[in-house]
Write a protein that holds these residues in place. Structure first.
Motif, PDB file in Angstrom:
ATOM      1  N   THR A  47     -23.554 -28.191 -53.259  1.00  0.00           N
ATOM      2  CA  THR A  47     -22.490 -27.755 -52.351  1.00  0.00           C
ATOM      3  C   THR A  47     -21.552 -28.890 -51.963  1.00  0.00           C
ATOM      4  N   GLY A  48     -20.311 -28.508 -51.646  1.00  0.00           N
ATOM      5  CA  GLY A  48     -19.389 -29.395 -50.959  1.00  0.00           C
ATOM      6  C   GLY A  48     -19.648 -29.301 -49.462  1.00  0.00           C
ATOM      7  N   ARG A  49     -19.152 -30.277 -48.721  1.00  0.00           N
ATOM      8  CA  ARG A  49     -19.484 -30.340 -47.300  1.00  0.00           C
ATOM      9  C   ARG A  49     -18.250 -30.576 -46.449  1.00  0.00           C
ATOM     10  N   ALA A  50     -18.310 -30.071 -45.223  1.00  0.00           N
ATOM     11  CA  ALA A  50     -17.331 -30.401 -44.192  1.00  0.00           C
ATOM     12  C   ALA A  50     -18.081 -30.636 -42.881  1.00  0.00           C
ATOM     13  N   TYR A  51     -17.509 -31.477 -42.057  1.00  0.00           N
ATOM     14  CA  TYR A  51     -18.063 -31.766 -40.726  1.00  0.00           C
ATOM     15  C   TYR A  51     -17.004 -31.431 -39.689  1.00  0.00           C
ATOM     16  N   PHE A  52     -17.427 -30.833 -38.580  1.00  0.00           N
ATOM     17  CA  PHE A  52     -16.457 -30.619 -37.510  1.00  0.00           C
ATOM     18  C   PHE A  52     -17.084 -30.911 -36.141  1.00  0.00           C
ATOM     19  N   LYS A  53     -16.212 -31.335 -35.244  1.00  0.00           N
ATOM     20  CA  LYS A  53     -16.590 -31.561 -33.862  1.00  0.00           C
ATOM     21  C   LYS A  53     -15.533 -30.907 -32.996  1.00  0.00           C
ATOM     22  N   VAL A  54     -15.965 -30.074 -32.072  1.00  0.00           N
ATOM     23  CA  VAL A  54     -15.012 -29.371 -31.215  1.00  0.00           C
ATOM     24  C   VAL A  54     -15.376 -29.611 -29.751  1.00  0.00           C
ATOM     25  N   LYS A  55     -14.376 -29.924 -28.966  1.00  0.00           N
ATOM     26  CA  LYS A  55     -14.548 -30.061 -27.524  1.00  0.00           C
ATOM     27  C   LYS A  55     -13.846 -28.886 -26.863  1.00  0.00           C
ATOM     28  N   ILE A  56     -14.619 -28.100 -26.131  1.00  0.00           N
ATOM     29  CA  ILE A  56     -14.074 -26.945 -25.414  1.00  0.00           C
ATOM     30  C   ILE A  56     -13.884 -27.341 -23.954  1.00  0.00           C
ATOM     31  N   ILE A  57     -12.666 -27.191 -23.481  1.00  0.00           N
ATOM     32  CA  ILE A  57     -12.307 -27.681 -22.154  1.00  0.00           C
ATOM     33  C   ILE A  57     -11.978 -26.502 -21.240  1.00  0.00           C
ATOM     34  N   VAL A  59     -24.233 -26.528 -11.512  1.00  0.00           N
ATOM     35  CA  VAL A  59     -22.836 -26.961 -11.678  1.00  0.00           C
ATOM     36  C   VAL A  59     -22.277 -26.361 -12.958  1.00  0.00           C
ATOM     37  N   ILE A  60     -21.096 -25.787 -12.875  1.00  0.00           N
ATOM     38  CA  ILE A  60     -20.409 -25.276 -14.057  1.00  0.00           C
ATOM     39  C   ILE A  60     -19.647 -26.435 -14.695  1.00  0.00           C
ATOM     40  N   LYS A  61     -19.982 -26.719 -15.935  1.00  0.00           N
ATOM     41  CA  LYS A  61     -19.370 -27.867 -16.606  1.00  0.00           C
ATOM     42  C   LYS A  61     -17.913 -27.580 -16.952  1.00  0.00           C
ATOM     43  N   ASP A  62     -17.122 -28.634 -16.956  1.00  0.00           N
ATOM     44  CA  ASP A  62     -15.718 -28.454 -17.301  1.00  0.00           C
ATOM     45  C   ASP A  62     -15.472 -28.542 -18.800  1.00  0.00           C
ATOM     46  N   SER A  63     -16.442 -29.107 -19.560  1.00  0.00           N
ATOM     47  CA  SER A  63     -16.264 -29.188 -21.011  1.00  0.00           C
ATOM     48  C   SER A  63     -17.612 -29.296 -21.706  1.00  0.00           C
ATOM     49  N   THR A  92      -8.910 -24.638 -23.380  1.00  0.00           N
ATOM     50  CA  THR A  92      -8.234 -25.377 -24.439  1.00  0.00           C
ATOM     51  C   THR A  92      -9.314 -26.046 -25.277  1.00  0.00           C
ATOM     52  N   TYR A  93      -8.928 -26.551 -26.438  1.00  0.00           N
ATOM     53  CA  TYR A  93      -9.939 -27.185 -27.281  1.00  0.00           C
ATOM     54  C   TYR A  93      -9.328 -28.330 -28.075  1.00  0.00           C
ATOM     55  N   GLU A  94     -10.205 -29.233 -28.492  1.00  0.00           N
ATOM     56  CA  GLU A  94      -9.835 -30.327 -29.398  1.00  0.00           C
ATOM     57  C   GLU A  94     -10.758 -30.245 -30.597  1.00  0.00           C
ATOM     58  N   LEU A  95     -10.188 -30.185 -31.785  1.00  0.00           N
ATOM     59  CA  LEU A  95     -10.982 -30.018 -32.998  1.00  0.00           C
ATOM     60  C   LEU A  95     -10.773 -31.183 -33.948  1.00  0.00           C
ATOM     61  N   ASP A  96     -11.868 -31.775 -34.387  1.00  0.00           N
ATOM     62  CA  ASP A  96     -11.858 -32.777 -35.454  1.00  0.00           C
ATOM     63  C   ASP A  96     -12.579 -32.155 -36.642  1.00  0.00           C
TER      64      ASP A  96
END
Length: 230
Positions: free
Chosen positions: A18-28, A83-87, A123-127
């Motif tokens: 297989t080919g591969r991809a990596y992702f990291k997402v921050k949900i704000i 506590v409700i987390k902000d991200s 909102t989100y930040e995606l790598d």
């Protein structure tokens, strides 16, 4: 390969790993107190929806005959119980068997995040990083290698067999993109038949495979250099 029988060598033509991809997402979202969720915007809830939603990509967005997997390997939402987390931050792993499937998976992950942004007001930040290519074994060269191994009298080799594609990714795929290539497998299963896959904390091999691998590679190289059409 610790999962394959020692004494046997395995091969396959075409797309083999297989080919591969990596992702990291921050949900704000918006932090707050557990007693007042209406004054916050819970990023953990959105993250949980994301984990579930990405699993539908393989089951509902890909042709059933295509191969892919999506794994969320990290969900960092640690905090206080009240506590409700902000991200939150999530990290994932994607495996595909064709470059076309790779494009579909990335597109759908981005669409899901856009949908969650509209649905939950986050909102989100995606790598997102596509790295290892699909490993492709040149059919003509693979046939040559298989025949070479079958005709070589290598001590300890009990068989040369065509195998199924393998789920992991392999950095040899970068070489195979540049030149006709063959990646073959040498069985390394421990003698008692108990085995663990690569990266497992109990991973081990039957070290008899090391000499078999060296002699197999040597036999193929010598036969290749002796070819009339070289």
């Amino acid at each position: 390969m610790s999962t394959l029988e020692t004494g046997k060598i395995f091969y396959r033509e075409g797309n083999i790993q297989t080919g591969r991809a990596y992702f990291k997402v921050k949900i704000i979202g918006k932090g707050g107190h557990g007693s007042s969720p209406h004054m916050a915007n819970d990023a953990i809830v959105t993250g949980s929806y994301f984990v579930q939603a990405v699993q539908t990509i393989v089951s509902r967005r890909l042709n059933p005959f295509d191969v892919a997997s999506i794994t969320i390997g990290s969900f960092d939402g640690k905090g206080s119980f009240n506590v409700i987390k902000d991200s939150v931050e999530l990290e994932g792993d994607v495996r595909v068997m064709t470059e076309e499937t790779r494009e579909v998976v990335e597109r759908e992950i981005r669409r899901i995040l856009d949908g969650l942004q509209a649905m939950f007001g986050i909102t989100y930040e995606l790598d997102y990083q596509n790295d290892y290519p699909v490993l492709y074994n040149d059919p003509e060269l693979t046939e040559f290698v298989a025949n070479s191994l079958k005709n070589s009298s290598i001590p300890g080799v009990t068989g040369v067999e065509r195998c199924e594609p393998q789920p992991p990714s392999e950095d040899f795929a970068y070489y195979a993109k540049e030149r006709p290539s063959v990646f073959f497998y040498v069985g390394a299963m421990p003698a008692d038949g108990t085995y663990y896959p690569h990266h497992h904390p109990k991973f081990d091999i039957n070290e008899d495979c090391l000499l078999i691998a060296a002699e197999a590679m040597g036999a193929v190289v010598v036969d290749y250099l002796r070819r009339d059409d070289k």
